[in-house]
Design a protein around this motif. Structure first.
Motif, PDB file in Angstrom:
ATOM      1  N   PHE A  59       0.846  -1.175   0.000  1.00  0.00           N
ATOM      2  CA  PHE A  59       0.000   0.000   0.000  1.00  0.00           C
ATOM      3  C   PHE A  59       0.885   1.230   0.000  1.00  0.00           C
ATOM      4  CE2 PHE A  59      -3.284  -2.865   1.657  1.00  0.00           C
ATOM      5  CZ  PHE A  59      -4.357  -2.456   0.896  1.00  0.00           C
ATOM      6  N   ARG A  60       0.354   2.330  -0.537  1.00  0.00           N
ATOM      7  CA  ARG A  60       1.117   3.577  -0.567  1.00  0.00           C
ATOM      8  C   ARG A  60       0.374   4.636   0.243  1.00  0.00           C
ATOM      9  NH1 ARG A  60       6.107   2.507  -2.883  1.00  0.00           N
ATOM     10  NH2 ARG A  60       6.245   4.626  -3.662  1.00  0.00           N
ATOM     11  N   GLY A  61      -0.507   5.408  -0.406  1.00  0.00           N
ATOM     12  CA  GLY A  61      -1.177   6.496   0.281  1.00  0.00           C
ATOM     13  C   GLY A  61      -2.299   6.016   1.179  1.00  0.00           C
ATOM     14  N   LEU A  62      -2.633   6.829   2.201  1.00  0.00           N
ATOM     15  CA  LEU A  62      -3.694   6.520   3.145  1.00  0.00           C
ATOM     16  C   LEU A  62      -4.349   7.832   3.548  1.00  0.00           C
ATOM     17  CD1 LEU A  62      -5.154   4.524   5.067  1.00  0.00           C
ATOM     18  CD2 LEU A  62      -3.304   4.928   6.703  1.00  0.00           C
ATOM     19  N   VAL A  63      -5.670   7.956   3.342  1.00  0.00           N
ATOM     20  CA  VAL A  63      -6.372   9.197   3.654  1.00  0.00           C
ATOM     21  C   VAL A  63      -7.718   8.879   4.302  1.00  0.00           C
ATOM     22  CG1 VAL A  63      -5.299  10.529   1.795  1.00  0.00           C
ATOM     23  CG2 VAL A  63      -7.438   9.318   1.355  1.00  0.00           C
ATOM     24  N   PHE A  64      -8.157   9.765   5.182  1.00  0.00           N
ATOM     25  CA  PHE A  64      -9.526   9.788   5.692  1.00  0.00           C
ATOM     26  C   PHE A  64     -10.132  11.129   5.330  1.00  0.00           C
ATOM     27  CE2 PHE A  64      -8.035   6.315   8.232  1.00  0.00           C
ATOM     28  CZ  PHE A  64      -9.158   5.555   8.521  1.00  0.00           C
ATOM     29  N   PHE A  65     -11.377  11.123   4.829  1.00  0.00           N
ATOM     30  CA  PHE A  65     -11.993  12.389   4.483  1.00  0.00           C
ATOM     31  C   PHE A  65     -13.188  12.711   5.376  1.00  0.00           C
ATOM     32  CE2 PHE A  65     -13.614   9.233   1.468  1.00  0.00           C
ATOM     33  CZ  PHE A  65     -14.977   9.347   1.638  1.00  0.00           C
ATOM     34  N   ASP A  66     -13.514  11.851   6.345  1.00  0.00           N
ATOM     35  CA  ASP A  66     -14.418  12.188   7.432  1.00  0.00           C
ATOM     36  C   ASP A  66     -14.141  11.203   8.562  1.00  0.00           C
ATOM     37  OD1 ASP A  66     -15.831   9.787   6.827  1.00  0.00           O
ATOM     38  OD2 ASP A  66     -17.169  10.858   5.465  1.00  0.00           O
ATOM     39  N   ASP A  67     -14.976  11.197   9.575  1.00  0.00           N
ATOM     40  CA  ASP A  67     -14.697  10.380  10.752  1.00  0.00           C
ATOM     41  C   ASP A  67     -14.742   8.888  10.476  1.00  0.00           C
ATOM     42  OD1 ASP A  67     -14.336  12.592  12.320  1.00  0.00           O
ATOM     43  OD2 ASP A  67     -16.400  12.620  13.083  1.00  0.00           O
ATOM     44  N   SER A  68     -15.456   8.480   9.434  1.00  0.00           N
ATOM     45  CA  SER A  68     -15.632   7.045   9.207  1.00  0.00           C
ATOM     46  C   SER A  68     -15.016   6.539   7.916  1.00  0.00           C
ATOM     47  CB  SER A  68     -17.130   6.695   9.221  1.00  0.00           C
ATOM     48  OG  SER A  68     -17.823   7.416   8.221  1.00  0.00           O
ATOM     49  N   SER A  69     -14.887   7.357   6.878  1.00  0.00           N
ATOM     50  CA  SER A  69     -14.520   6.883   5.545  1.00  0.00           C
ATOM     51  C   SER A  69     -13.042   7.119   5.253  1.00  0.00           C
ATOM     52  CB  SER A  69     -15.367   7.581   4.479  1.00  0.00           C
ATOM     53  OG  SER A  69     -16.740   7.339   4.691  1.00  0.00           O
ATOM     54  N   GLY A  70     -12.335   6.060   4.944  1.00  0.00           N
ATOM     55  CA  GLY A  70     -10.924   6.144   4.601  1.00  0.00           C
ATOM     56  C   GLY A  70     -10.608   5.325   3.369  1.00  0.00           C
ATOM     57  N   PHE A  71      -9.545   5.719   2.671  1.00  0.00           N
ATOM     58  CA  PHE A  71      -9.083   4.997   1.488  1.00  0.00           C
ATOM     59  C   PHE A  71      -7.575   4.802   1.576  1.00  0.00           C
ATOM     60  CE2 PHE A  71     -13.163   5.919  -0.199  1.00  0.00           C
ATOM     61  CZ  PHE A  71     -13.367   5.060  -1.266  1.00  0.00           C
ATOM     62  N   ALA A  72      -7.106   3.662   1.117  1.00  0.00           N
ATOM     63  CA  ALA A  72      -5.677   3.396   0.985  1.00  0.00           C
ATOM     64  C   ALA A  72      -5.424   2.923  -0.435  1.00  0.00           C
ATOM     65  CB  ALA A  72      -5.214   2.331   1.978  1.00  0.00           C
ATOM     66  N   SER A  73      -4.380   3.459  -1.058  1.00  0.00           N
ATOM     67  CA  SER A  73      -4.060   3.048  -2.420  1.00  0.00           C
ATOM     68  C   SER A  73      -3.167   1.821  -2.389  1.00  0.00           C
ATOM     69  CB  SER A  73      -3.361   4.183  -3.175  1.00  0.00           C
ATOM     70  OG  SER A  73      -2.134   4.509  -2.567  1.00  0.00           O
ATOM     71  N   LEU A  74      -3.396   0.949  -3.336  1.00  0.00           N
ATOM     72  CA  LEU A  74      -2.660  -0.302  -3.445  1.00  0.00           C
ATOM     73  C   LEU A  74      -1.835  -0.271  -4.710  1.00  0.00           C
ATOM     74  CD1 LEU A  74      -2.197  -3.265  -2.551  1.00  0.00           C
ATOM     75  CD2 LEU A  74      -4.240  -3.874  -3.838  1.00  0.00           C
ATOM     76  N   TYR A  75      -0.589  -0.693  -4.620  1.00  0.00           N
ATOM     77  CA  TYR A  75       0.283  -0.692  -5.794  1.00  0.00           C
ATOM     78  C   TYR A  75      -0.112  -1.845  -6.714  1.00  0.00           C
ATOM     79  CZ  TYR A  75       4.489   0.470  -8.373  1.00  0.00           C
ATOM     80  OH  TYR A  75       5.362   0.876  -9.332  1.00  0.00           O
ATOM     81  N   GLU A  76      -1.312  -1.754  -7.218  1.00  0.00           N
ATOM     82  CA  GLU A  76      -1.900  -2.716  -8.129  1.00  0.00           C
ATOM     83  C   GLU A  76      -3.209  -2.104  -8.600  1.00  0.00           C
ATOM     84  OE1 GLU A  76      -3.173  -6.608  -6.753  1.00  0.00           O
ATOM     85  OE2 GLU A  76      -1.619  -7.535  -7.968  1.00  0.00           O
ATOM     86  N   LYS A  77      -4.123  -2.881  -9.168  1.00  0.00           N
ATOM     87  CA  LYS A  77      -5.340  -2.298  -9.714  1.00  0.00           C
ATOM     88  C   LYS A  77      -6.483  -2.304  -8.707  1.00  0.00           C
ATOM     89  CE  LYS A  77      -6.776  -3.020 -13.771  1.00  0.00           C
ATOM     90  NZ  LYS A  77      -7.312  -3.726 -14.942  1.00  0.00           N
TER      91      LYS A  77
END
Length: 301
Positions: free
Chosen positions: A67-85
């Motif tokens: 995994f590379r980037g990791l972000v949360f844009f509110d108290d519950s929802s987060g995304f992490a980017s994966l070095y793949e599709k």
């Protein structure tokens, strides 16, 4: 994982069942996340003393897809980017994560990072090795940002304070967009011009001030590090001092506008973490027996 509570005077070490860490995020002084190889995300809810693996299998010798980037844009929802599709999504504040397939029209090349707009979490960007993609519907559909022929294979960074303001590097210039990546203008920087393959923007103080952290060129020696400062939201830039090694990560101390941190690709045994206490005019290594070698992620409370 190394944690300091006194600005680097002493350090606490925590061992994780991982080989390489790629990203770090501090939601508050107790809730911490790190991303790692082999599809893993680790979390600490006690300020870094103990850690649990919230996504991923046990460590496999030889590493794996990171995994590379990791972000949360509110108290519950987060995304992490994966070095793949694919990317991973959390809907419960990071307690659990699910791997999501990329849409069918997403490029087959690996992603590098997931970013989101400063004030509109439905607008997301993904760096790709051959394309940049953006989504206006929180990742349901995606479209290419700019022409991949004229916008070559380089990183992108969103403004931390202004919605729609995006920076992307060309082979020898920094590019700036004020319309969420639809159109771009070249923006000269100081000390670059050799092809940026790492790009980061951190806000300064006052609000129109930004610091640009960059390094390059595409793993071809000689590597370089550049730190620029802008007081006009990135329209113009002036050069500042920079750490001696290639920059891998960066952060600004909240509430301390003069204090910046940079992680570098230093050899093992050499301090890789640097601090500037004078607005980037000079950098000093944070020397400790535990912090040596490459520093791939920094997060500051």
């Amino acid at each position: 994982v190394l944690l300091t509570r006194n600005a680097g005077t002493t350090w606490q070490t925590a061992e994780l069942d991982t080989r390489i860490l790629y990203g770090a995020l501090m939601r508050d002084s107790l809730d911490l996340f790190v991303t790692a190889d082999s599809l893993r995300i680790h979390r600490s809810t006690d300020g870094g003393t103990t850690w649990i693996r919230v996504l991923g299998s046990l460590y496999r010798p030889g590493g794996g897809i990171p995994f590379r980037g990791l972000v949360f844009f509110d108290d519950s929802s987060g995304f992490a980017s994966l070095y793949e599709k694919s990317v991973a999504r959390s809907s419960d504040g990071g307690a659990s994560w699910q791997l999501l397939p990329r849409p069918g029209d997403f490029p087959s090349q690996p992603s590098v990072d997931v970013l989101f707009d400063a004030s509109n979490p439905a607008v997301r960007f993904v760096n790709g090795s051959l394309q940049r993609q953006r989504s206006f519907d929180a990742g349901v559909t995606w479209q290419t940002v700019g022409d991949p022929v004229t916008l070559p294979v380089m990183p992108i960074a969103t403004s931390p304070t202004r919605s729609g303001l995006v920076f992307g590097s060309g082979y020898a210039v920094l590019r700036r967009s004020v319309d969420t990546g639809t159109t771009w203008t070249d923006t000269p920087t100081v000390g670059g011009g050799r092809g940026i393959d790492y790009l980061g923007i951190v806000p300064g103080d006052p609000p129109l001030e930004y610091f640009l952290f960059a390094s390059g060129f595409l793993n071809v020696p000689p590597r370089f590090a550049v730190v620029n400062r802008s007081t006009h939201e990135g329209v113009t830039w002036t050069g500042t001092a920079a750490p001696p090694d290639e920059i891998l990560s960066f952060a600004r101390a909240p509430g301390s506008p003069l204090v910046l941190y940079a992680g570098t690709n230093a050899p093992v045994g050499i301090a890789g973490l640097y601090r500037s206490s004078d607005h980037g005019a000079s950098w000093q290594p944070i020397v400790t027996g535990d912090v040596s070698g490459p520093v791939t992620a920094i997060t500051v409370d």
